[in-house]
Structures are given as structure tokens and as C-alpha cells.
Motif scaffolding. Structure first.
Motif, PDB file in Angstrom:
ATOM      1  N   SER A   1      26.211   6.554  96.442  1.00  0.00           N
ATOM      2  CA  SER A   1      27.157   7.652  96.599  1.00  0.00           C
ATOM      3  C   SER A   1      28.593   7.143  96.586  1.00  0.00           C
ATOM      4  O   SER A   1      29.472   7.726  95.934  1.00  0.00           O
ATOM      5  N   TYR A   2      28.814   6.034  97.308  1.00  0.00           N
ATOM      6  CA  TYR A   2      30.175   5.514  97.368  1.00  0.00           C
ATOM      7  C   TYR A   2      30.657   5.050  96.000  1.00  0.00           C
ATOM      8  O   TYR A   2      31.774   5.356  95.575  1.00  0.00           O
TER       9      TYR A   2
ATOM     10  N   GLU B   1      29.633   5.902  93.013  1.00  0.00           N
ATOM     11  CA  GLU B   1      29.791   7.000  92.061  1.00  0.00           C
ATOM     12  C   GLU B   1      31.052   7.801  92.332  1.00  0.00           C
ATOM     13  O   GLU B   1      31.624   8.392  91.416  1.00  0.00           O
ATOM     14  N   ARG B   2      31.472   7.817  93.597  1.00  0.00           N
ATOM     15  CA  ARG B   2      32.643   8.618  93.970  1.00  0.00           C
ATOM     16  C   ARG B   2      33.782   7.735  94.489  1.00  0.00           C
ATOM     17  O   ARG B   2      34.632   8.195  95.246  1.00  0.00           O
TER      18      ARG B   2
ATOM     19  N   PRO C   1      37.061   5.941  95.304  1.00  0.00           N
ATOM     20  CA  PRO C   1      38.455   6.357  95.113  1.00  0.00           C
ATOM     21  C   PRO C   1      39.158   5.466  94.087  1.00  0.00           C
ATOM     22  O   PRO C   1      38.718   4.349  93.808  1.00  0.00           O
ATOM     23  N   LYS C   2      40.233   5.988  93.514  1.00  0.00           N
ATOM     24  CA  LYS C   2      40.999   5.234  92.524  1.00  0.00           C
ATOM     25  C   LYS C   2      42.432   5.085  93.018  1.00  0.00           C
ATOM     26  O   LYS C   2      43.345   5.768  92.537  1.00  0.00           O
TER      27      LYS C   2
END
Length: 296
Positions: free
Chosen positions: A151-152, A154-155, A157-158
Motif C-alpha cells: 500500500s505504501y 503504490e501510494r 508520496p512525491k
């Protein structure tokens, strides 16, 4: 081999020719077992910098320390074939690096995926393993822990700046790591990201995330108990984060039963995976390695 005041950069060819990288600390230290450090899935050799300095310059028995960047991480080349990002090929890459460095036997420290690679090395070349430190990993991976990693990633932060990156990491992982200091978070971000012409980027091939896409985390994952049982004669220290979602207390207890000589430490206030340079962990790891080498 290029040099830095603290370490040397070592580049070598994988069995399939890909250009790979490792850091070598304490290059002149040859009186004691060398130490091989293997990082987690998307991590790199920089994770071990402070621990490597401790083991190579500050501990009673100064050791050569080699910290590897797997293919697709850190300064190692990215692999155009995503299927090559697997623990079997990565174990072969590690053996190729050790052969290039002239290291036949060593103590191995593996964080998360690095610990899985150690299990595979035990099957491929058992004589190479003189002692083992497993950091928050064992023969059973809890699906909930892997789902959290999935989950982390795939999502993820940028962030545009290191300050934003540190805030993002603390937001995601802070609840599991209350023991960490400001300096710990700063080191984590410095190891995880690299600054490029395109801005701040995670220091790994984005295709690595695809390797987790096909894993069904709603079902029990294959275990490595047979590989673990083959390590029963090797001195072993297991470190578990007190808040770990990947390595359960039950698995740790079963490891102790199957490996009666195993030592274990719980890193309170840390999740997956504990920062090995924090608190008493560097001294505990160094002491374990010294005891193992001295036959105690």
C-alpha cells in the motif's frame, strides 16, 4: 574502486553482466570475519552507513564491512527485465560480488528482503555463512505486513524537497517508530532518496513496485522453514521491531525453538524494520559477532 574518507565504492559485474555496486568499509581490516550487509526491498547500502562505521572503526574487533546495492537500487544498474528482481537472482549477485572481492566466508546482516536472501544463500552456499543477524525478518512473512508495504509503495508520496520527504515519512511511519529522533529521520530520508535533475526521487527502479502487484496478501504466504532449519548450526541473532507488522512474536518464538542457540532482541518503539544504528543495537550486534567468532 573509487574512494571516500569512510568507504570505497566497488563496482562489479553480475553473472548476467549487469553493473552492480557495493560499499566497502575498513578495507584493510582482515584479522576478523568480514561482515556483509543486505538491505530491504527498495533500500540500498546507505542504510548501513552508521552501523558499518561502528563495526569497521569503533568496535573491539574492527571488521571489513561490505554493504550491497541490489540490481535496480542505489548505484547498481537498473534491470530491463523486471522478472530478474527476485531473491534468487539477487543472492547470486551477492555471491558474485563476494567472489570479486575475494571473500569466501563472512557474517551476514540482512534487513527484511536481505534476510530472505540469507535464507537462499544458506541453500546455495552454506559454507559462506559464519554468523547471521536477521533484522525484522524470519521464515514467515505476515500478510498484513506485506500489505502495508504494498500500500505504501503504490501510494508513495512525491516530495519536492528533503524537508517534505521527511514530513511524509514521519506521517506514514511515525506511529510505528516513536523511538526515532530527528537525526534518525534525517538519515532515513538521506538514504531513501536521491537528488536528480528531475528533482527528488526514491533511489530505486520504480519497476520494483510491479514485483509486488501479483502477491495475494489475503492468503498465507509461502514459508521458509526448511531453509531456516538448515541454518541451525550457524550463530544467529534475530532483531524484531516491537511494533513490527511483518515478523510476529509467534514466528520469533518458533525460530527460538528450532534454533536453540539463537539470540533475540526486541527494538522497542520501532516497527519494520528497526534502524540498526540506533540505541544499543550497534553494540549488541558487534558483541554478538565477537562472541560468535570466539566460539561463545
Amino acid at each position: 574502486m573509487s574512494s571516500n574518507p569512510d568507504f570505497s565504492d566497488f563496482f562489479y559485474a553480475a553473472p548476467d553482466g549487469l553493473r552492480l555496486h557495493a560499499r566497502v568499509y575498513g578495507e584493510a581490516n582482515s584479522a576478523h570475519w568480514p561482515v556483509v550487509c543486505l538491505p530491504g526491498l527498495t533500500r540500498n547500502a546507505r542504510d548501513f552507513h552508521e552501523l558499518a562505521l561502528h563495526l569497521s572503526t569503533r568496535s573491539a574487533l574492527a571488521r571489513k564491512v561490505v554493504a550491497f546495492d541490489y540490481r535496480g537500487r542505489g548505484q547498481s544498474a537498473y534491470d530491463p527485465d523486471v522478472s530478474h528482481y527476485n531473491v534468487g537472482i539477487e543472492a547470486g549477485d551477492v555471491l558474485a560480488g563476494l567472489a570479486a572481492l575475494g571473500i569466501e566466508q563472512a557474517a551476514f546482516i540482512g534487513t527484511s528482503r536481505g534476510g530472505l536472501i540469507i535464507h537462499v544463500l544458506g541453500a546455495m552456499q552454506p559454507a559462506a555463512l559464519k554468523a547471521i543477524v536477521l533484522n525484522d525478518i524470519g521464515p514467515v512473512i505476515e500478510p498484513a505486513g506485506l500489505a502495508h508495504i504494498q500500500s505504501y509503495l503504490e501510494r508513495a508520496p512525491k516530495p519536492k524537497t528533503l524537508a517534505e520527504a521527511m514530513a511524509a515519512q514521519r506521517s506514514v511511519h511515525g506511529q510505528d517508530f516513536p523511538a526515532l529522533t530527528e537525526g534518525d529521520w534525517t538519515r532515513m530520508v538521506g538514504a531513501l532518496y536521491r537528488e536528480t535533475d528531475q528533482g527528488l526521487l526514491p533511489d530505486f527502479d520504480p519497476a520494483l513496485i510491479d514485483t509486488l502487484a501479483g502477491v495475494d496478501v489475503t492468503k498465507p504466504l509461502p514459508d521458509l522453514w526448511s531453509q531456516f532449519d538448515a541454518l541451525v548450526t550457524v550463530p544467529l541473532l534475530a532483531i524484531r521491531g516491537g511494533n513490527s507488522k511483518l515478523l510476529s512474536d509467534a514466528t520469533l518464538e518458533e525460530m527460538k525453538k528450532r534454533h536453540p542457540g539463537m539470540e533475540a532482541i526486541t527494538a522497542d518503539g520501532q516497527g519494520h524494520a528497526p534502524f540498526l544504528e540506533t540505541g544499543i543495537l550497534p553494540e549488541e550486534i558487534a558483541s554478538f559477532l565477537d562472541r560468535a567468532e570466539n566460539g561463545h
